[in-house]
Scaffold this motif. Structure first.
Motif, mmCIF file in Angstrom:
data_model
loop_
_atom_site.group_PDB
_atom_site.id
_atom_site.type_symbol
_atom_site.label_atom_id
_atom_site.label_comp_id
_atom_site.label_asym_id
_atom_site.label_seq_id
_atom_site.Cartn_x
_atom_site.Cartn_y
_atom_site.Cartn_z
ATOM 1 N N TYR A 145 0.831 -1.217 0.000
ATOM 2 C CA TYR A 145 0.000 0.000 0.000
ATOM 3 C C TYR A 145 0.855 1.252 0.000
ATOM 4 O O TYR A 145 0.445 2.314 -0.504
ATOM 5 N N ASP A 146 2.059 1.155 0.564
ATOM 6 C CA ASP A 146 2.935 2.328 0.681
ATOM 7 C C ASP A 146 4.083 2.306 -0.332
ATOM 8 O O ASP A 146 5.100 2.978 -0.132
ATOM 9 N N LEU A 147 3.921 1.549 -1.419
ATOM 10 C CA LEU A 147 5.002 1.431 -2.402
ATOM 11 C C LEU A 147 5.432 2.787 -2.938
ATOM 12 O O LEU A 147 6.628 3.088 -3.029
ATOM 13 N N SER A 148 4.471 3.631 -3.310
ATOM 14 C CA SER A 148 4.820 4.946 -3.867
ATOM 15 C C SER A 148 5.517 5.824 -2.843
ATOM 16 O O SER A 148 6.347 6.664 -3.201
ATOM 17 N N TYR A 149 5.191 5.633 -1.574
ATOM 18 C CA TYR A 149 5.800 6.440 -0.520
ATOM 19 C C TYR A 149 7.279 6.100 -0.326
ATOM 20 O O TYR A 149 8.099 6.973 -0.044
ATOM 21 N N LYS A 150 7.617 4.816 -0.454
ATOM 22 C CA LYS A 150 8.976 4.378 -0.138
ATOM 23 C C LYS A 150 9.840 4.100 -1.365
ATOM 24 O O LYS A 150 11.004 3.706 -1.236
ATOM 25 N N LYS A 151 9.298 4.292 -2.569
ATOM 26 C CA LYS A 151 10.038 3.980 -3.784
ATOM 27 C C LYS A 151 11.299 4.838 -3.925
ATOM 28 O O LYS A 151 12.341 4.373 -4.400
ATOM 29 N N ALA A 152 11.228 6.097 -3.520
ATOM 30 C CA ALA A 152 12.403 6.970 -3.603
ATOM 31 C C ALA A 152 13.540 6.431 -2.741
ATOM 32 O O ALA A 152 14.708 6.470 -3.143
ATOM 33 N N LYS A 153 13.211 5.903 -1.583
ATOM 34 C CA LYS A 153 14.245 5.333 -0.706
ATOM 35 C C LYS A 153 14.834 4.069 -1.318
ATOM 36 O O LYS A 153 16.053 3.857 -1.288
ATOM 37 N N PHE B 149 5.947 18.528 -0.214
ATOM 38 C CA PHE B 149 5.301 17.551 0.652
ATOM 39 C C PHE B 149 5.400 16.136 0.079
ATOM 40 O O PHE B 149 5.286 15.159 0.812
ATOM 41 N N LEU B 150 5.633 16.048 -1.237
ATOM 42 C CA LEU B 150 5.940 14.741 -1.827
ATOM 43 C C LEU B 150 7.277 14.251 -1.279
ATOM 44 O O LEU B 150 7.433 13.072 -0.941
ATOM 45 N N ALA B 151 8.241 15.166 -1.206
ATOM 46 C CA ALA B 151 9.543 14.815 -0.623
ATOM 47 C C ALA B 151 9.402 14.515 0.855
ATOM 48 O O ALA B 151 10.049 13.605 1.387
ATOM 49 N N GLY B 152 8.552 15.267 1.540
ATOM 50 C CA GLY B 152 8.311 15.026 2.957
ATOM 51 C C GLY B 152 7.722 13.648 3.211
ATOM 52 O O GLY B 152 8.043 12.994 4.209
ATOM 53 N N THR B 153 6.874 13.191 2.294
ATOM 54 C CA THR B 153 6.296 11.850 2.424
ATOM 55 C C THR B 153 7.378 10.792 2.286
ATOM 56 O O THR B 153 7.380 9.786 3.009
ATOM 57 N N LEU C 58 13.335 7.578 4.194
ATOM 58 C CA LEU C 58 14.449 8.297 3.595
ATOM 59 C C LEU C 58 14.923 9.405 4.531
ATOM 60 O O LEU C 58 14.108 10.134 5.112
ATOM 61 N N ASP C 59 16.221 9.539 4.698
ATOM 62 C CA ASP C 59 16.781 10.606 5.521
ATOM 63 C C ASP C 59 16.243 11.963 5.057
ATOM 64 O O ASP C 59 16.105 12.211 3.851
ATOM 65 N N LYS C 60 15.934 12.829 5.993
ATOM 66 C CA LYS C 60 15.285 14.103 5.678
ATOM 67 C C LYS C 60 16.115 14.940 4.695
ATOM 68 O O LYS C 60 15.560 15.522 3.755
ATOM 69 N N GLU C 61 17.419 14.997 4.873
ATOM 70 C CA GLU C 61 18.238 15.801 3.963
ATOM 71 C C GLU C 61 18.360 15.147 2.589
ATOM 72 O O GLU C 61 18.474 15.834 1.573
ATOM 73 N N LYS C 62 18.318 13.821 2.539
ATOM 74 C CA LYS C 62 18.300 13.138 1.242
ATOM 75 C C LYS C 62 16.964 13.360 0.543
ATOM 76 O O LYS C 62 16.902 13.460 -0.687
ATOM 77 N N ALA C 63 15.895 13.430 1.335
ATOM 78 C CA ALA C 63 14.581 13.733 0.754
ATOM 79 C C ALA C 63 14.581 15.135 0.162
ATOM 80 O O ALA C 63 13.990 15.372 -0.904
ATOM 81 N N LEU C 64 15.250 16.066 0.828
ATOM 82 C CA LEU C 64 15.365 17.423 0.302
ATOM 83 C C LEU C 64 16.091 17.422 -1.042
ATOM 84 O O LEU C 64 15.720 18.166 -1.962
ATOM 85 N N GLU D 59 9.711 29.476 8.139
ATOM 86 C CA GLU D 59 9.611 29.492 9.598
ATOM 87 C C GLU D 59 9.900 28.126 10.198
ATOM 88 O O GLU D 59 10.347 28.011 11.340
ATOM 89 N N GLY D 60 9.641 27.067 9.451
ATOM 90 C CA GLY D 60 9.876 25.718 9.966
ATOM 91 C C GLY D 60 10.343 24.790 8.868
ATOM 92 O O GLY D 60 10.906 25.216 7.853
ATOM 93 N N ASP D 61 10.093 23.499 9.059
ATOM 94 C CA ASP D 61 10.478 22.465 8.107
ATOM 95 C C ASP D 61 9.699 22.649 6.812
ATOM 96 O O ASP D 61 8.481 22.495 6.776
ATOM 97 N N ALA D 62 10.407 22.937 5.724
ATOM 98 C CA ALA D 62 9.737 23.241 4.458
ATOM 99 C C ALA D 62 9.166 22.004 3.781
ATOM 100 O O ALA D 62 8.406 22.132 2.822
ATOM 101 N N LEU D 63 9.516 20.802 4.247
ATOM 102 C CA LEU D 63 8.948 19.580 3.682
ATOM 103 C C LEU D 63 7.695 19.141 4.424
ATOM 104 O O LEU D 63 7.099 18.110 4.101
ATOM 105 N N ASP D 64 7.305 19.925 5.410
ATOM 106 C CA ASP D 64 6.099 19.656 6.205
ATOM 107 C C ASP D 64 5.152 20.843 6.032
ATOM 108 O O ASP D 64 5.546 21.987 6.222
ATOM 109 N N MET D 65 3.919 20.572 5.662
ATOM 110 C CA MET D 65 2.991 21.680 5.395
ATOM 111 C C MET D 65 2.746 22.547 6.624
ATOM 112 O O MET D 65 2.351 23.703 6.503
#
Length: 432
Positions: free
Chosen positions: A308-316, A343-347, A353-359, A391-397
């Motif tokens: 169910y989460d294939l699209s979420y973890k495919k980048a990793k 927010f796609l990167a945030g997902t 995936l490591d947050k900076e690698k997601a960035l 103001e905060g984490d740009a990968l989080d809405m």
């Protein structure tokens, strides 16, 4: 007399209504040095500098480092407790090519015909698009404007999203040619009397050969007298001499493998776009140094037996396999949804995936794939001052709240028709 008064009032209403709904005026050229002090700087290459100072002048970053050891210049912006990021990059986008889906006159994303390498998306780009304007407050400052349709869709270009016209917007002109690879499966087309259901595409070999034939004909033309002039074949010259890349829009495992072999056979640098089943051939992609622009992570599985989460973890999965990965957002309501790119990167970060690698999926990785990494994608000395403060984490809405944004050092307005409406109606309910 009343008739003329009515016409005058109507004209004035239309005139001011038009101006009222116009794009924000592009920012003027940077006139003094600017120093951002105290923020957490996310460089875009995996590194982070806490309590950083970033100094830029004449549109370029001239110093970056710890606030304790980096000298400031010019105007000072106190960003303590905030975060600085390189401008996000949206590849494979139709921003500025379509304004309102339901209005045919505003749709300019494709042309008739199957073989259109000479169609240039850049000259159709509308720098005053209100959809383009709405992306900047979420940090999307660069986009690859890409045509659609046909077997060979045309040529993309890379633009910055604060310009008077397409000439001002251009960052890299005619960077790549895009083709839609044939699908090796087909779904029964009831309107042609075919039986419904998924089955092998019996025309697949012929359709692939048609692409090869086009390449062969183009090579013959370019190596010959070039007379009479053939614009589609002329447009293929960048692929043949290596100055352009071939972006292959393909999703299936076999299609990706065939596209890789096609690129090797024709000595063409390719990028896989979409790549729904790219994780199944990750090792082949890495071995052949073929990058992937993954389809949006907010996507449901297509097969019953997929996670169910294939699209979420495919980048990793692809990143861990050593594949260079970026994120693209084509599909339903793609222009309006471009603002959700971070927010796609945030997902992807939320699913391993490591947050900076997601960035990196929307900054340095994409810049490398598009061939603009010498000037964009990271916060480094000598690169364009195309960046923003959040103001905060740009990968989080919840944290993606921009206070400042710059393109080539020019400070942008973050106001849009949407922010104006938000403020208008917030005032209405403030006292309730």
């Amino acid at each position: 007399m009343k008739k003329y008064i009515y016409i005058y009032v109507l004209c004035v209403t239309v005139l001011f209504g038009t101006f009222g709904y116009a794009q924000q005026t592009p920012a003027p050229k940077q006139s003094e040095a600017i120093s951002i002090v105290g923020a957490t700087a996310h460089i875009g290459n995996g590194k982070v500098i806490d309590n950083a100072t970033i100094v830029f002048e004449n549109g370029k970053i001239i110093r970056i480092g710890s606030a304790a050891s980096t000298r400031t210049s010019g105007k000072r912006i106190d960003a303590k407790g905030k975060h600085v990021y390189p401008g996000f990059i949206s590849p494979n986008s139709t921003l500025g090519l379509v304004e309102i889906d339901a209005v045919r006159a505003t749709r300019d994303q494709d042309e008739t015909g199957a073989f259109n390498p000479h169609i240039r998306s850049l000259i159709a780009y509308n720098a005053e698009s209100k959809v383009v304007e709405s992306c900047r407050p979420n940090g999307i400052l660069i986009a690859q404007i890409t045509p659609r349709g046909g077997r060979v869709s045309g040529t993309s270009s890379i633009v910055q999203l604060d310009a008077w016209n397409w000439e001002d917007a251009a960052v890299k002109v005619d960077d790549a040619i895009h083709i839609n690879w044939p699908n090796n499966f087909t779904i029964g087309r009831w309107w042609l009397g075919e039986e419904r259901g998924l089955r092998p595409n019996k025309n697949y070999p012929e359709q692939v050969q048609q692409i090869q034939d086009v390449f062969n004909e183009s090579k013959s033309y370019l190596n010959g007298s070039r007379s009479p002039k053939n614009l589609p074949y002329e447009a293929m010259n960048g692929l043949m001499n290596g100055t352009q890349k071939l972006f292959v829009h393909v999703d299936t495992e076999k299609g990706i493998l065939d596209a890789i072999n096609f690129g090797k056979k024709n000595n063409v640098k390719i990028v896989i776009v979409g790549g729904y089943q790219a994780h199944k051939v990750a090792s082949t992609l890495r071995q052949n140094n073929v990058p992937v622009l993954l389809h949006r992570t907010h996507y449901v599985p297509e097969m019953d037996d997929e996670d169910y989460d294939l699209s979420y973890k495919k980048a990793k999965i692809l990143t861990d396999a050593g594949v260079l990965v970026g994120l693209e957002n084509s599909g339903q309501m793609e222009r309006m949804n471009t603002r959700n790119l971070p927010f796609l990167a945030g997902t992807a970060a939320a699913h391993g995936l490591d947050k900076e690698k997601a960035l990196q999926l929307i900054t340095s990785n994409t810049a490398k794939i598009l061939g603009i990494d010498a000037q964009l994608g990271t916060l480094e000395v000598g690169k364009d001052a195309t960046l923003f403060i959040s103001e905060g984490d740009a990968l989080d809405m919840r944290g993606n709240i921009l206070t400042h944004a710059f393109i080539n050092g020019r400070e942008l307005s973050l106001e849009t028709h949407q922010t104006e409406l938000w403020k208008r109606y917030m005032k209405k309910y403030e006292g309730k």
